[in-house]
Design an enzyme around this catalytic site. Sequence first.
Site, PDB file in Angstrom:
ATOM      1  N   CYS A  21      47.329 -19.777  67.254  1.00 35.60           N
ATOM      2  CA  CYS A  21      45.969 -20.047  67.717  1.00 35.60           C
ATOM      3  C   CYS A  21      45.337 -18.676  67.977  1.00 35.60           C
ATOM      4  O   CYS A  21      45.897 -17.640  67.636  1.00 35.60           O
ATOM      5  CB  CYS A  21      46.003 -20.888  68.986  1.00 35.60           C
ATOM      6  SG  CYS A  21      46.701 -19.988  70.360  1.00 35.60           S
TER       7      CYS A  21
ATOM      8  N   PRO B 238      55.283 -19.141  68.368  1.00 34.32           N
ATOM      9  CA  PRO B 238      56.439 -19.743  67.695  1.00 34.32           C
ATOM     10  C   PRO B 238      57.106 -20.808  68.580  1.00 34.32           C
ATOM     11  O   PRO B 238      56.831 -20.886  69.782  1.00 34.32           O
ATOM     12  CB  PRO B 238      57.370 -18.553  67.498  1.00 34.32           C
ATOM     13  CG  PRO B 238      57.021 -17.619  68.591  1.00 34.32           C
ATOM     14  CD  PRO B 238      55.542 -17.768  68.813  1.00 34.32           C
ATOM     15  N   ILE B 239      57.970 -21.632  67.950  1.00 34.75           N
ATOM     16  CA  ILE B 239      58.727 -22.616  68.748  1.00 34.75           C
ATOM     17  C   ILE B 239      60.222 -22.474  68.483  1.00 34.75           C
ATOM     18  O   ILE B 239      60.993 -23.440  68.584  1.00 34.75           O
ATOM     19  CB  ILE B 239      58.256 -24.064  68.465  1.00 34.75           C
ATOM     20  CG1 ILE B 239      58.416 -24.421  66.978  1.00 34.75           C
ATOM     21  CG2 ILE B 239      56.824 -24.286  68.918  1.00 34.75           C
ATOM     22  CD1 ILE B 239      58.299 -25.923  66.725  1.00 34.75           C
TER      23      ILE B 239
ATOM     24  N   LYS C  36      45.935 -29.841  83.761  1.00 42.92           N
ATOM     25  CA  LYS C  36      46.065 -30.201  82.337  1.00 42.92           C
ATOM     26  C   LYS C  36      47.499 -29.938  81.891  1.00 42.92           C
ATOM     27  O   LYS C  36      48.116 -30.769  81.219  1.00 42.92           O
ATOM     28  CB  LYS C  36      45.107 -29.359  81.516  1.00 42.92           C
ATOM     29  CG  LYS C  36      45.441 -29.261  80.032  1.00 42.92           C
ATOM     30  CD  LYS C  36      44.484 -28.402  79.250  1.00 42.92           C
ATOM     31  CE  LYS C  36      44.815 -26.950  79.225  1.00 42.92           C
ATOM     32  NZ  LYS C  36      45.837 -26.530  78.260  1.00 42.92           N
TER      33      LYS C  36
ATOM     34  N   ARG D 218      48.326 -27.447  70.117  1.00 38.13           N
ATOM     35  CA  ARG D 218      49.728 -27.107  69.884  1.00 38.13           C
ATOM     36  C   ARG D 218      50.644 -27.744  70.914  1.00 38.13           C
ATOM     37  O   ARG D 218      51.829 -27.894  70.693  1.00 38.13           O
ATOM     38  CB  ARG D 218      49.921 -25.613  69.827  1.00 38.13           C
ATOM     39  CG  ARG D 218      49.517 -24.892  71.089  1.00 38.13           C
ATOM     40  CD  ARG D 218      49.804 -23.454  70.953  1.00 38.13           C
ATOM     41  NE  ARG D 218      51.090 -23.242  70.339  1.00 38.13           N
ATOM     42  CZ  ARG D 218      52.262 -23.448  70.923  1.00 38.13           C
ATOM     43  NH1 ARG D 218      52.283 -23.925  72.151  1.00 38.13           N
ATOM     44  NH2 ARG D 218      53.399 -23.214  70.288  1.00 38.13           N
TER      45      ARG D 218
HETATM   46  C1  EPZ Z   1      52.109 -22.843  78.117  1.00 43.80           C
HETATM   47  O1  EPZ Z   1      52.054 -22.582  76.728  1.00 43.80           O
HETATM   48  C2  EPZ Z   1      50.705 -23.240  78.528  1.00 43.80           C
HETATM   49  N1  EPZ Z   1      50.306 -24.455  77.799  1.00 43.80           N
HETATM   50  C3  EPZ Z   1      49.743 -22.097  78.234  1.00 43.80           C
HETATM   51  O2  EPZ Z   1      48.465 -22.474  78.724  1.00 43.80           O
HETATM   52  C4  EPZ Z   1      50.211 -20.858  78.995  1.00 43.80           C
HETATM   53  O3  EPZ Z   1      49.364 -19.785  78.674  1.00 43.80           O
HETATM   54  C5  EPZ Z   1      51.659 -20.522  78.614  1.00 43.80           C
HETATM   55  O4  EPZ Z   1      52.500 -21.676  78.845  1.00 43.80           O
HETATM   56  C6  EPZ Z   1      52.219 -19.363  79.417  1.00 43.80           C
HETATM   57  O5  EPZ Z   1      52.153 -19.659  80.781  1.00 43.80           O
HETATM   58  C7  EPZ Z   1      50.788 -25.643  78.210  1.00 43.80           C
HETATM   59  O6  EPZ Z   1      51.549 -25.740  79.154  1.00 43.80           O
HETATM   60  C8  EPZ Z   1      50.318 -26.852  77.434  1.00 43.80           C
HETATM   61  P1  EPZ Z   1      55.198 -20.276  76.238  1.00 43.80           P
HETATM   62  P2  EPZ Z   1      53.426 -22.390  75.891  1.00 43.80           P
HETATM   63  O7  EPZ Z   1      56.077 -21.054  75.324  1.00 43.80           O
HETATM   64  O8  EPZ Z   1      54.494 -23.206  76.468  1.00 43.80           O
HETATM   65  C9  EPZ Z   1      56.832 -16.987  73.310  1.00 43.80           C
HETATM   66  C10 EPZ Z   1      46.151 -22.750  78.664  1.00 43.80           C
HETATM   67  O9  EPZ Z   1      45.277 -21.881  78.677  1.00 43.80           O
HETATM   68  N2  EPZ Z   1      57.661 -18.063  72.747  1.00 43.80           N
HETATM   69  O10 EPZ Z   1      55.539 -20.194  77.690  1.00 43.80           O
HETATM   70  O11 EPZ Z   1      53.099 -22.570  74.456  1.00 43.80           O
HETATM   71  C11 EPZ Z   1      55.340 -17.188  73.051  1.00 43.80           C
HETATM   72  O12 EPZ Z   1      54.998 -16.652  71.791  1.00 43.80           O
HETATM   73  C12 EPZ Z   1      47.379 -22.572  77.783  1.00 43.80           C
HETATM   74  O13 EPZ Z   1      46.136 -23.799  79.359  1.00 43.80           O
HETATM   75  C13 EPZ Z   1      58.608 -17.757  71.767  1.00 43.80           C
HETATM   76  O14 EPZ Z   1      58.759 -16.595  71.363  1.00 43.80           O
HETATM   77  O15 EPZ Z   1      53.719 -20.869  76.150  1.00 43.80           O
HETATM   78  C14 EPZ Z   1      54.697 -16.433  74.185  1.00 43.80           C
HETATM   79  O16 EPZ Z   1      54.641 -15.069  73.847  1.00 43.80           O
HETATM   80  C15 EPZ Z   1      47.239 -21.381  76.861  1.00 43.80           C
HETATM   81  N3  EPZ Z   1      59.386 -18.756  71.252  1.00 43.80           N
HETATM   82  C16 EPZ Z   1      55.695 -16.615  75.336  1.00 43.80           C
HETATM   83  O17 EPZ Z   1      56.928 -17.036  74.740  1.00 43.80           O
HETATM   84  C17 EPZ Z   1      59.270 -20.061  71.669  1.00 43.80           C
HETATM   85  O18 EPZ Z   1      60.014 -20.926  71.175  1.00 43.80           O
HETATM   86  C18 EPZ Z   1      55.286 -17.667  76.342  1.00 43.80           C
HETATM   87  O19 EPZ Z   1      54.975 -18.831  75.610  1.00 43.80           O
HETATM   88  C19 EPZ Z   1      58.301 -20.350  72.658  1.00 43.80           C
HETATM   89  C20 EPZ Z   1      57.515 -19.347  73.185  1.00 43.80           C
END
Ligand code: EPZ
Length: 435
Positions: free
Chosen positions: A118, A124-125, A22, A94
């Site tokens: 969620c 955050p982004i 996915k 998201r």
């Molecule tokens: C991806 O989410 C996955 N989703 C998530 O899978 C997965 O848990 C996650 O990566 C970590 O491996 C998809 O790929 C669609 P991150 P993502 O940005 O990209 C912080 C599932 O179960 N952060 O790597 O949203 C954030 O808060 C889902 O399939 C910032 O601070 O995760 C988190 O603590 C759930 N600022 C950490 O980084 C930002 O701009 C990792 O988040 C972006 C993220």
Amino acid sequence: MDRFRIEGPTPLRGTVRASGAKNAALPALAATLLTDEEVRLRRVPRVRDIATLRRLLAHLGQGSIEGGAERLHLAPAGAASPDDAPYELVKTMRASVLVLGPLLARRGHARVSLPGGCAIGVRPIDQHVAGLEALGARVALDHGYVDVTAPRLSGCRFRFATVTVTGTENLLMAAVLADGTTVLENCAREPEVSDLARLLVAMGAEIEGIGEATLIVHGVEALHGAEHAVIADRIEAGTYLLGAALTGGDVLVEDLRPEDLGALLELLAETGAEVSLEGGGVRARRAGALRSRDAETAPFPGFPTDLQAQYMALMTQAEGVSTICETVFENRFQHAAELARMGAEIRLDGRFARVHGPRRLSGATVMATDLRASASLVLAALAAEGTTWVERIYHLDRGYERMEEKLRALGGRVERVAGEETSPGATAPGEGGTR
Ligand code: EPZ
């Protein structure tokens, strides 16, 4: 809302094939916005998140038709189309934020609803936004939307302050059409990021360092169509392998790259489960008592946060106390309370969960709160005595294709009981917003 009715205890035994990932298919779908030519994707899982993104792409003028089992063909529908991703669509998933980079690169403008948090965290982004600004975009945040504009993106050097999977993917997709060279540092190295990079290269992008923490992108004028098979879902596969160990079974997951599951296989072997590479896949079986082993989630190649909940279910059956540290998300232990209702003994302390085992699990009515917590409850229910009802399995349907069928094929006594239909975007109380 549909529910699962699960009878236990039942060992999972047999062979199952992992669907396409996915989290690789979602960025691949978004990447098709970067070209006017048709892109053909194979091994696309039929899960809710894919259907949600297809609806958003259709809104953005990008048509997608099913070209047979697990195949999607995507191309512009021709009509002039908006470049905004509305809240109604983004709030249910998201990962819709993944259209930000390609829309900006291809159309010079994008307006995407801020995804909001969620159940597992604020999400955050800021790193996505900082990276797009570094590429020359003008960014405005207002009324719950992020609005980005850039007639032309210029290559830059950008270092992520936090390792972010979709942040890396968004910036990759923006940089491939930028003027000049972009160097992205401290990138996520998840296999799904590398899979996206390989698709972009097949579409004509020039990317060096695929799989590494530093990616170098040489911008090109335009991208063309391509054909691409999405990698296997390592998280789905890991879920079934953990289920084999938890239920005292023996499962072979076929058509899978073992290197994508490195940290899990080492950890599973340390708990005493038998892990082997067989027939182009990975096999796990229970071989006697399980030993408790501490685990700490980390970005790839560390132990994946998306398998933490399922691993916690396994540790409820292990001898001794195991400490699980969740370093990636701030609220990803909601399955603990539900596992406790089935008889597990788990003590939470901030980012730490201490699991005391083994504890006999008994069937109960439990509620899923997020995608991977749901999987954890299903695995526990297969090992528990008696009947378990897992409520709100629409969470499962977001990321697991035909889970009840695959579990039944492994001997699991799982039945989907249809509940009153909820609208696709419906969010139950406490969902959508942050906890
Ligand atoms: C991806 O989410 C996955 N989703 C998530 O899978 C997965 O848990 C996650 O990566 C970590 O491996 C998809 O790929 C669609 P991150 P993502 O940005 O990209 C912080 C599932 O179960 N952060 O790597 O949203 C954030 O808060 C889902 O399939 C910032 O601070 O995760 C988190 O603590 C759930 N600022 C950490 O980084 C930002 O701009 C990792 O988040 C972006 C993220």
